[in-house]
Design a protein around this motif. Structure first.
Motif: not given
Length: 119
Positions: A78-90, A102-113, A116-119
């Protein structure tokens, strides 16, 4: 994670450089077939490229940079003052781009690895 809104400004820093977009549809599925196999991306976000020049309408979109091959995997922020991870371009279809939330990609990465991952 904060909520995303239609029309929100985002950037993609990909292999081709920085692309400015606005968020379009926030909960679409994108399906295609290749070599007899069906593929489906769910929870996709539509990315509408924005003109580089301050010109509106169809003429303005002729000046819009489009994410391209090689940008896959780039983070959409996002273009906010503090950018937020919105997603992964495909991918893109010549008129708009698509990203996985990003929530889906994050959940998938946690399941595969199994971690618990932090963004």
């Amino acid at each position: 994670m904060r909520h995303l809104t239609i029309g929100q400004d985002v950037t993609i820093d990909g292999a081709a450089g920085r692309t400015r977009c606005k968020l379009g549809a926030l909960a679409i599925s994108y399906a295609f077939s290749k070599g007899g196999t069906d593929y489906c991306f769910r929870d996709a976000i539509e990315l509408k490229p924005q003109p580089r020049l301050p010109i509106g309408g169809a003429l303005g979109h002729l000046t819009a940079a489009m994410p391209t091959q090689g940008d896959s995997g780039a983070w959409v922020l996002t273009c906010d003052a503090t950018p937020v991870w919105a997603g992964v371009f495909f991918g893109e279809d010549g008129m708009r781009g698509f990203a996985i939330r990003s929530a889906w990609a994050h959940a998938w990465a946690e399941q595969v690895t199994g971690t618990t991952l932090r963004v």
